[in-house]
Design a protein around this motif. Structure first.
Motif, PDB file in Angstrom:
ATOM      1  N   LEU A   1     -80.870  42.236  -2.132  1.00 53.42           N
ATOM      2  CA  LEU A   1     -80.346  42.929  -3.301  1.00 53.42           C
ATOM      3  C   LEU A   1     -78.836  42.726  -3.324  1.00 53.42           C
ATOM      4  N   THR A   2     -78.340  42.092  -4.369  1.00 54.62           N
ATOM      5  CA  THR A   2     -76.907  41.852  -4.536  1.00 54.62           C
ATOM      6  C   THR A   2     -76.404  42.696  -5.696  1.00 54.62           C
ATOM      7  N   LEU A   3     -75.378  43.507  -5.438  1.00 59.61           N
ATOM      8  CA  LEU A   3     -74.836  44.404  -6.443  1.00 59.61           C
ATOM      9  C   LEU A   3     -73.452  43.916  -6.864  1.00 59.61           C
ATOM     10  N   LEU A   4     -73.305  43.591  -8.123  1.00 61.79           N
ATOM     11  CA  LEU A   4     -72.084  42.950  -8.610  1.00 61.79           C
ATOM     12  C   LEU A   4     -70.868  43.863  -8.548  1.00 61.79           C
ATOM     13  N   GLN A   5     -71.051  45.153  -8.757  1.00 57.46           N
ATOM     14  CA  GLN A   5     -69.921  46.072  -8.828  1.00 57.46           C
ATOM     15  C   GLN A   5     -69.681  46.841  -7.534  1.00 57.46           C
ATOM     16  N   ALA A   6     -70.553  46.682  -6.563  1.00 53.12           N
ATOM     17  CA  ALA A   6     -70.459  47.483  -5.339  1.00 53.12           C
ATOM     18  C   ALA A   6     -69.560  46.831  -4.305  1.00 53.12           C
ATOM     19  N   GLY A   7     -69.051  47.663  -3.410  1.00 51.44           N
ATOM     20  CA  GLY A   7     -68.271  47.199  -2.281  1.00 51.44           C
ATOM     21  C   GLY A   7     -69.066  47.310  -0.991  1.00 51.44           C
ATOM     22  N   HIS A   8     -68.497  48.021  -0.008  1.00 48.24           N
ATOM     23  CA  HIS A   8     -69.048  48.059   1.341  1.00 48.24           C
ATOM     24  C   HIS A   8     -70.106  49.133   1.544  1.00 48.24           C
TER      25      HIS A   8
ATOM     26  N   ARG B   1     -54.056  58.444   2.924  1.00 44.42           N
ATOM     27  CA  ARG B   1     -55.003  57.839   3.858  1.00 44.42           C
ATOM     28  C   ARG B   1     -56.382  57.701   3.203  1.00 44.42           C
ATOM     29  N   THR B   2     -56.783  58.737   2.486  1.00 40.50           N
ATOM     30  CA  THR B   2     -58.088  58.715   1.841  1.00 40.50           C
ATOM     31  C   THR B   2     -58.131  57.677   0.735  1.00 40.50           C
ATOM     32  N   ARG B   3     -57.070  57.593  -0.072  1.00 42.93           N
ATOM     33  CA  ARG B   3     -57.036  56.583  -1.125  1.00 42.93           C
ATOM     34  C   ARG B   3     -57.139  55.179  -0.546  1.00 42.93           C
ATOM     35  N   GLU B   4     -56.484  54.946   0.598  1.00 43.42           N
ATOM     36  CA  GLU B   4     -56.522  53.620   1.218  1.00 43.42           C
ATOM     37  C   GLU B   4     -57.939  53.252   1.653  1.00 43.42           C
ATOM     38  N   VAL B   5     -58.622  54.194   2.288  1.00 46.16           N
ATOM     39  CA  VAL B   5     -59.954  53.865   2.789  1.00 46.16           C
ATOM     40  C   VAL B   5     -60.947  53.720   1.640  1.00 46.16           C
ATOM     41  N   LEU B   6     -60.779  54.513   0.594  1.00 46.29           N
ATOM     42  CA  LEU B   6     -61.665  54.362  -0.561  1.00 46.29           C
ATOM     43  C   LEU B   6     -61.430  53.031  -1.260  1.00 46.29           C
ATOM     44  N   ALA B   7     -60.167  52.620  -1.345  1.00 47.05           N
ATOM     45  CA  ALA B   7     -59.859  51.330  -1.961  1.00 47.05           C
ATOM     46  C   ALA B   7     -60.445  50.179  -1.161  1.00 47.05           C
ATOM     47  N   LEU B   8     -60.544  50.358   0.144  1.00 46.12           N
ATOM     48  CA  LEU B   8     -61.093  49.317   1.007  1.00 46.12           C
ATOM     49  C   LEU B   8     -62.619  49.266   0.936  1.00 46.12           C
TER      50      LEU B   8
ATOM     51  N   TYR C   1     -64.860  50.917  -1.536  1.00 43.87           N
ATOM     52  CA  TYR C   1     -65.547  50.954  -2.826  1.00 43.87           C
ATOM     53  C   TYR C   1     -65.181  49.758  -3.683  1.00 43.87           C
ATOM     54  N   GLY C   2     -66.170  49.240  -4.396  1.00 49.06           N
ATOM     55  CA  GLY C   2     -65.876  48.213  -5.377  1.00 49.06           C
ATOM     56  C   GLY C   2     -65.018  48.763  -6.500  1.00 49.06           C
ATOM     57  N   ASP C   3     -65.248  50.016  -6.857  1.00 48.76           N
ATOM     58  CA  ASP C   3     -64.470  50.700  -7.884  1.00 48.76           C
ATOM     59  C   ASP C   3     -64.208  52.125  -7.408  1.00 48.76           C
ATOM     60  N   PRO C   4     -63.052  52.377  -6.766  1.00 51.12           N
ATOM     61  CA  PRO C   4     -62.763  53.706  -6.222  1.00 51.12           C
ATOM     62  C   PRO C   4     -62.730  54.812  -7.270  1.00 51.12           C
ATOM     63  N   SER C   5     -62.552  54.459  -8.550  1.00 50.05           N
ATOM     64  CA  SER C   5     -62.496  55.483  -9.591  1.00 50.05           C
ATOM     65  C   SER C   5     -63.849  56.178  -9.777  1.00 50.05           C
ATOM     66  N   ARG C   6     -64.898  55.610  -9.178  1.00 50.63           N
ATOM     67  CA  ARG C   6     -66.220  56.223  -9.290  1.00 50.63           C
ATOM     68  C   ARG C   6     -66.346  57.458  -8.407  1.00 50.63           C
ATOM     69  N   VAL C   7     -65.400  57.666  -7.493  1.00 50.17           N
ATOM     70  CA  VAL C   7     -65.423  58.858  -6.648  1.00 50.17           C
ATOM     71  C   VAL C   7     -64.938  60.047  -7.480  1.00 50.17           C
ATOM     72  N   SER C   8     -65.713  61.109  -7.511  1.00 51.06           N
ATOM     73  CA  SER C   8     -65.356  62.284  -8.307  1.00 51.06           C
ATOM     74  C   SER C   8     -64.164  63.012  -7.686  1.00 51.06           C
ATOM     75  N   PRO C   9     -63.436  63.788  -8.468  1.00 53.08           N
ATOM     76  CA  PRO C   9     -62.336  64.594  -7.904  1.00 53.08           C
ATOM     77  C   PRO C   9     -62.814  65.508  -6.775  1.00 53.08           C
ATOM     78  N   GLU C  10     -64.013  66.078  -6.932  1.00 52.23           N
ATOM     79  CA  GLU C  10     -64.547  66.936  -5.877  1.00 52.23           C
ATOM     80  C   GLU C  10     -64.821  66.128  -4.611  1.00 52.23           C
ATOM     81  N   GLY C  11     -65.404  64.943  -4.784  1.00 51.11           N
ATOM     82  CA  GLY C  11     -65.671  64.092  -3.633  1.00 51.11           C
ATOM     83  C   GLY C  11     -64.392  63.666  -2.940  1.00 51.11           C
TER      84      GLY C  11
END
Length: 328
Positions: free
Chosen positions: A288-295, A189-196, A198-208
């Motif tokens: 401000l437009t961020l090329l790599q960012a998501g929501h 569930r968490t992976r799904e919401v992060l994928a939705l 974040y522009g790049d979900p891999s930026r979330v740390s393991p602790e986060g």
């Protein structure tokens, strides 16, 4: 999400779950009881006395902790507080059962009036951006500046990836989604919401990620969790259909406060196409437009968002000085 999974299975909370009971170093949580509503307020002591007040408003499925990183970076600029809106984070549902954008705006206004902190630098993300827009339009005396991160303003043609979340507003869909995903682990569930989000979900740390999983588990145990999600999503959809003076776009045109608009090019929930329309609607705005960012740019690129916010405040102060009448 793999290509074999139904896109409808992504009708999940649209702001990454972070552990609402987790208090970052230097933060404080307190409960504020107002007539008919109980709020949780997260704060960080300012770096020095006399800094102007700021208030942060989260989006659908989020909590006050979505602002922790930005609040930390702006502690030398503003005296910041972030709300858990009724039904989210550690705050119980509203006593009157009002989950509309107008209802949430009334809650924010009620808190600002009761705390006497206004006018504030008001900051909102997603649903919180729509709420903040309404507050700024109807109570300009409470808002110094307005900062909107991917605000949920009406789109005639929403992105395909945003449709499942909107379907939460349809009666019966929540129970259907619960049956479809009953075997999902909190990790999935968490992976799904992060994928939705974040522009790049891999930026979330393991602790986060671990904290987000734990928070998702906690939320699913709340008896009102899915009802709050469904009724709040319905409140957003209802706000999209309002016309005339109550239209969010019409109210955006009424906002007097200098406005910073932040959009992520990779946003799957609020189309980057809306940035241009928003820039035209808000009379005193910058983009401000961020090329790599998501929501959730304030979580993905907090340093960049903080810098743009400081520039807004500096330019606003300069403009105020120039327009002030001469002394003596």
């Amino acid at each position: 999400m793999s290509s074999t999974e139904s896109p409808d299975a992504r009708a999940v909370p649209v702001v990454p779950p972070t552990r609402s009971s987790q208090v970052s170093a230097g933060e404080k949580l307190r409960t504020v009881t107002l007539p008919g509503v109980t709020l949780t307020v997260r704060s960080r002591p300012p770096a020095r006395e006399g800094l102007p007040p700021a208030l942060y408003v989260h989006g659908l499925g989020g909590s006050s902790q979505n602002w922790s990183e930005l609040m930390e970076r702006l502690a030398d600029t503003v005296d910041g507080e972030a709300l858990d809106l009724p039904g989210f984070g550690d705050a119980p549902p509203p006593g009157d059962g009002d989950y509309s954008i107008t209802g949430y705006a009334r809650v924010v206004i009620r808190y600002l009036d009761a705390s006497a902190r206004g006018p504030v630098h008001l900051v909102g993300n997603s649903m919180g951006g729509a709420v903040a827009t309404r507050v700024a339009a109807v109570r300009p005396d409470l808002v110094r500046t307005l900062t909107l991160v991917s605000p949920a303003l009406p789109e005639l043609r929403p992105q395909r990836t945003a449709v499942p979340t909107g379907l939460l507003a349809v009666p019966g869909v929540v129970s259907l989604f619960a049956r479809m995903t009953k075997d999902w682990s909190p990790e999935r569930r968490t992976r799904e919401v992060l994928a939705l989000c974040y522009g790049d979900p891999s930026r979330v740390s393991p602790e986060g990620f671990a904290l987000a999983v734990a928070e998702y588990e906690r939320r699913l145990e709340l008896p009102y969790f899915w009802e709050v999600m469904a009724r709040s999503a319905r409140g957003i959809v209802d706000a999209y259909t309002l016309g005339g003076q109550h239209s969010l776009w019409r109210q955006a045109e009424k906002v007097l406060a200098p406005t910073l608009l932040v959009y992520g090019v990779r946003d799957q929930l609020v189309s980057i196409r809306m940035a241009r329309r928003a820039s035209k609607a808000f009379r005193d705005s910058r983009l401000l437009t961020l090329l790599q960012a998501g929501h959730v740019a304030m979580m993905e690129d907090p340093d960049v968002v903080a810098r743009a916010f400081r520039e807004l405040l500096a330019d606003t102060a300069t403009t105020s000085e120039r327009s002030a009448p001469p002394r003596g």
